[in-house]
Design a protein around this motif. Structure first.
Motif, PDB file in Angstrom:
ATOM      1  N   PHE A  64       0.813  -1.221   0.000  1.00  0.00           N
ATOM      2  CA  PHE A  64       0.000   0.000   0.000  1.00  0.00           C
ATOM      3  C   PHE A  64       0.847   1.272   0.000  1.00  0.00           C
ATOM      4  O   PHE A  64       0.294   2.370  -0.056  1.00  0.00           O
ATOM      5  CB  PHE A  64      -0.909   0.014   1.227  1.00  0.00           C
ATOM      6  N   CYS A  65       2.148   1.131   0.091  1.00  0.00           N
ATOM      7  CA  CYS A  65       2.992   2.318   0.157  1.00  0.00           C
ATOM      8  C   CYS A  65       3.090   3.083  -1.168  1.00  0.00           C
ATOM      9  O   CYS A  65       3.042   4.316  -1.168  1.00  0.00           O
ATOM     10  CB  CYS A  65       4.394   1.928   0.660  1.00  0.00           C
ATOM     11  N   PRO A  66       3.233   2.416  -2.333  1.00  0.00           N
ATOM     12  CA  PRO A  66       3.307   3.180  -3.585  1.00  0.00           C
ATOM     13  C   PRO A  66       2.092   4.079  -3.836  1.00  0.00           C
ATOM     14  O   PRO A  66       2.272   5.250  -4.198  1.00  0.00           O
ATOM     15  CB  PRO A  66       3.448   2.084  -4.646  1.00  0.00           C
ATOM     16  N   PRO A  67       0.826   3.572  -3.681  1.00  0.00           N
ATOM     17  CA  PRO A  67      -0.290   4.494  -3.895  1.00  0.00           C
ATOM     18  C   PRO A  67      -0.337   5.620  -2.874  1.00  0.00           C
ATOM     19  O   PRO A  67      -0.787   6.724  -3.193  1.00  0.00           O
ATOM     20  CB  PRO A  67      -1.531   3.588  -3.792  1.00  0.00           C
ATOM     21  N   GLN A  68       0.141   5.377  -1.637  1.00  0.00           N
ATOM     22  CA  GLN A  68       0.147   6.444  -0.635  1.00  0.00           C
ATOM     23  C   GLN A  68       1.163   7.517  -1.005  1.00  0.00           C
ATOM     24  O   GLN A  68       0.896   8.715  -0.874  1.00  0.00           O
ATOM     25  CB  GLN A  68       0.459   5.873   0.750  1.00  0.00           C
ATOM     26  N   ARG A 108       4.500   2.218  13.993  1.00  0.00           N
ATOM     27  CA  ARG A 108       4.549   0.767  13.870  1.00  0.00           C
ATOM     28  C   ARG A 108       4.108   0.282  12.483  1.00  0.00           C
ATOM     29  O   ARG A 108       4.444  -0.825  12.078  1.00  0.00           O
ATOM     30  CB  ARG A 108       3.639   0.129  14.928  1.00  0.00           C
ATOM     31  N   LEU A 109       3.325   1.087  11.774  1.00  0.00           N
ATOM     32  CA  LEU A 109       2.747   0.655  10.508  1.00  0.00           C
ATOM     33  C   LEU A 109       3.269   1.504   9.354  1.00  0.00           C
ATOM     34  O   LEU A 109       3.706   2.644   9.540  1.00  0.00           O
ATOM     35  CB  LEU A 109       1.217   0.759  10.558  1.00  0.00           C
ATOM     36  N   THR A 110       3.183   0.935   8.177  1.00  0.00           N
ATOM     37  CA  THR A 110       3.474   1.682   6.955  1.00  0.00           C
ATOM     38  C   THR A 110       2.329   1.432   5.971  1.00  0.00           C
ATOM     39  O   THR A 110       1.734   0.342   5.976  1.00  0.00           O
ATOM     40  CB  THR A 110       4.807   1.231   6.321  1.00  0.00           C
ATOM     41  N   PRO A 111       1.981   2.434   5.161  1.00  0.00           N
ATOM     42  CA  PRO A 111       2.556   3.790   5.153  1.00  0.00           C
ATOM     43  C   PRO A 111       1.984   4.656   6.283  1.00  0.00           C
ATOM     44  O   PRO A 111       0.847   4.453   6.699  1.00  0.00           O
ATOM     45  CB  PRO A 111       2.118   4.321   3.792  1.00  0.00           C
ATOM     46  N   THR A 112       2.772   5.607   6.754  1.00  0.00           N
ATOM     47  CA  THR A 112       2.348   6.567   7.772  1.00  0.00           C
ATOM     48  C   THR A 112       2.664   7.966   7.267  1.00  0.00           C
ATOM     49  O   THR A 112       3.782   8.224   6.785  1.00  0.00           O
ATOM     50  CB  THR A 112       3.064   6.314   9.111  1.00  0.00           C
ATOM     51  N   SER A 117      -2.163   9.739   9.446  1.00  0.00           N
ATOM     52  CA  SER A 117      -2.692   8.412   9.119  1.00  0.00           C
ATOM     53  C   SER A 117      -1.605   7.372   9.318  1.00  0.00           C
ATOM     54  O   SER A 117      -0.423   7.645   9.092  1.00  0.00           O
ATOM     55  CB  SER A 117      -3.196   8.368   7.678  1.00  0.00           C
ATOM     56  N   GLN A 118      -2.016   6.201   9.754  1.00  0.00           N
ATOM     57  CA  GLN A 118      -1.148   5.018   9.773  1.00  0.00           C
ATOM     58  C   GLN A 118      -1.861   3.967   8.934  1.00  0.00           C
ATOM     59  O   GLN A 118      -2.615   3.156   9.438  1.00  0.00           O
ATOM     60  CB  GLN A 118      -0.891   4.546  11.198  1.00  0.00           C
ATOM     61  N   GLY A 119      -1.640   4.029   7.647  1.00  0.00           N
ATOM     62  CA  GLY A 119      -2.355   3.219   6.681  1.00  0.00           C
ATOM     63  C   GLY A 119      -2.618   4.058   5.445  1.00  0.00           C
ATOM     64  O   GLY A 119      -2.389   5.267   5.422  1.00  0.00           O
ATOM     65  N   MET A 120      -3.132   3.432   4.424  1.00  0.00           N
ATOM     66  CA  MET A 120      -3.347   4.120   3.154  1.00  0.00           C
ATOM     67  C   MET A 120      -4.596   4.989   3.207  1.00  0.00           C
ATOM     68  O   MET A 120      -5.633   4.574   3.738  1.00  0.00           O
ATOM     69  CB  MET A 120      -3.471   3.101   2.016  1.00  0.00           C
ATOM     70  N   MET A 121      -4.512   6.203   2.665  1.00  0.00           N
ATOM     71  CA  MET A 121      -5.633   7.136   2.577  1.00  0.00           C
ATOM     72  C   MET A 121      -5.609   7.833   1.240  1.00  0.00           C
ATOM     73  O   MET A 121      -4.522   8.071   0.665  1.00  0.00           O
ATOM     74  CB  MET A 121      -5.578   8.180   3.704  1.00  0.00           C
ATOM     75  N   SER A 122      -6.793   8.209   0.776  1.00  0.00           N
ATOM     76  CA  SER A 122      -6.880   8.958  -0.479  1.00  0.00           C
ATOM     77  C   SER A 122      -6.478  10.406  -0.249  1.00  0.00           C
ATOM     78  O   SER A 122      -6.319  10.863   0.892  1.00  0.00           O
ATOM     79  CB  SER A 122      -8.313   8.894  -1.022  1.00  0.00           C
ATOM     80  N   GLN A 123      -6.345  11.143  -1.352  1.00  0.00           N
ATOM     81  CA  GLN A 123      -5.949  12.551  -1.264  1.00  0.00           C
ATOM     82  C   GLN A 123      -6.993  13.370  -0.501  1.00  0.00           C
ATOM     83  O   GLN A 123      -6.643  14.217   0.332  1.00  0.00           O
ATOM     84  CB  GLN A 123      -5.751  13.110  -2.675  1.00  0.00           C
TER      85      GLN A 123
END
Length: 325
Positions: free
Chosen positions: A190-194, A240-244, A258-264
């Motif tokens: 999930f890091c690349p889209p974040q 503790r999590l990525t992406p942050t 955020s600690q996790g993926m989110m939209s713009q």
């Protein structure tokens, strides 16, 4: 001639034996002879009568008897039996379940008809109430929700546009006082889209960004010169999590968005909420953002004006609401 002393002794003993049982019987009968008394054989002495107060006797004698025609003492209001008014809400709440149960258990014409007419009364009372509510709201601007938030689609466009302007101004203001850090891991799906979402957000509003790799490696779409390895920042922030994603305001203020993926759009909303909560926005921008607070009483307003008189606290609430529009 002297009497034989032994005969005298026997004569005395015989006489005592004859007298003593008679006296004992007169004073105390054997327990077995009094078996009718049961185990509670002890006899309390009779109580002596209490002395009579002559003055009290005279007073009772001189007091005239009560007139049977005189009205009886009025029972205090708190002890009076409160009768439920027929067809009132209280009456309907108590009677309708009884009438419904009776109609189901024994569905005669009379039982079903009784419940349906009670139901008719309830619906008619609700309609009368709804009509009156409409009249009161139409004539009281503080009760008309359309004055707080427009209900029609025509007016709602301007309302939302005004709030959108406040969001844009808030983001532009925040881009001038801070930047965005993104912690990622090359093995994180999930890091690349974040990273892409934060890049787009930064380009739109002018944020400075820093991408930090937890394992020292890049993600697709991110060049080797566009990130730095984690230098202990994640440990200091307790991540503790990525992406942050973290909003950083110099010199030492860090706000985890955020600690996790989110939209713009989600990141934008989170950033504005964090800025509002931490007092990072000027008052003129907050006024545009808090459009839904228009006409809303504060917590203090809803405590100070409490009372038992409806007319008094209605006037108080109107006074407080007059400054909220």
């Amino acid at each position: 001639m002297c009497a034989n002393p032994i005969l005298k002794i026997f004569a005395g003993l015989w006489l005592c034996a004859a007298i003593l049982p008679t006296a004992a019987a007169a004073q105390n009968t054997s327990f077995y002879d009094r078996k009718g008394e049961g185990w509670f054989w002890y006899q309390d002495p009779e109580l002596e009568p209490e002395p009579v107060d002559e003055n009290q006797v005279k007073q009772q004698a001189t007091t005239p008897p009560a007139d049977p025609k005189s009205p009886k003492a009025v029972e205090p209001p708190s002890y009076r039996r409160q009768e439920v008014e027929p067809f009132s809400v209280e009456w309907l709440q108590k009677q309708m379940p009884v009438l419904l149960g009776r109609a189901i258990d024994d569905p005669t014409k009379e039982n079903v008809e009784a419940y349906l007419y009670a139901q008719r009364v309830a619906m008619d009372k609700a309609q009368r109430y709804a009509n009156q509510v409409q009249m009161v709201v139409a004539n009281d601007p503080y009760l008309d929700e359309n004055n707080r938030v427009p209900l029609s689609s025509f007016a709602k466009k301007d309302f939302l546009r005004y709030r959108g302007e406040g969001q844009t101004e808030a983001m532009e203001h925040l881009s001038k006082i801070g930047g965005l850090w993104v912690f990622f891991d090359s093995t994180c799906a999930f890091c690349p889209p974040q990273v892409s979402a934060v890049r787009d957000l930064a380009r739109e509003f002018g944020f400075l960004t820093k991408f930090i790799s937890m394992n020292g490696e890049a993600v697709p779409g991110l060049g080797q010169d566009e990130f730095v390895p984690n230098g202990g920042q994640a440990q200091r922030l307790g991540l503790r999590l990525t992406p942050t994603t973290v909003f950083v305001v110099p010199p030492d203020n860090y706000y985890i968005l955020s600690q996790g993926m989110m939209s713009q759009d989600q990141l934008r909303d989170r950033l504005i909420v964090a800025a509002d909560y931490n007092g990072l926005l000027p008052e003129e921008i907050l006024k545009k953002l808090r459009v839904f607070d228009r006409g809303v009483l504060s917590t203090e307003d809803m405590k100070a004006g409490a009372g038992d008189d409806p007319g008094e606290w209605v006037r108080y609430l109107k006074e407080r609401l007059s400054g909220q529009y």
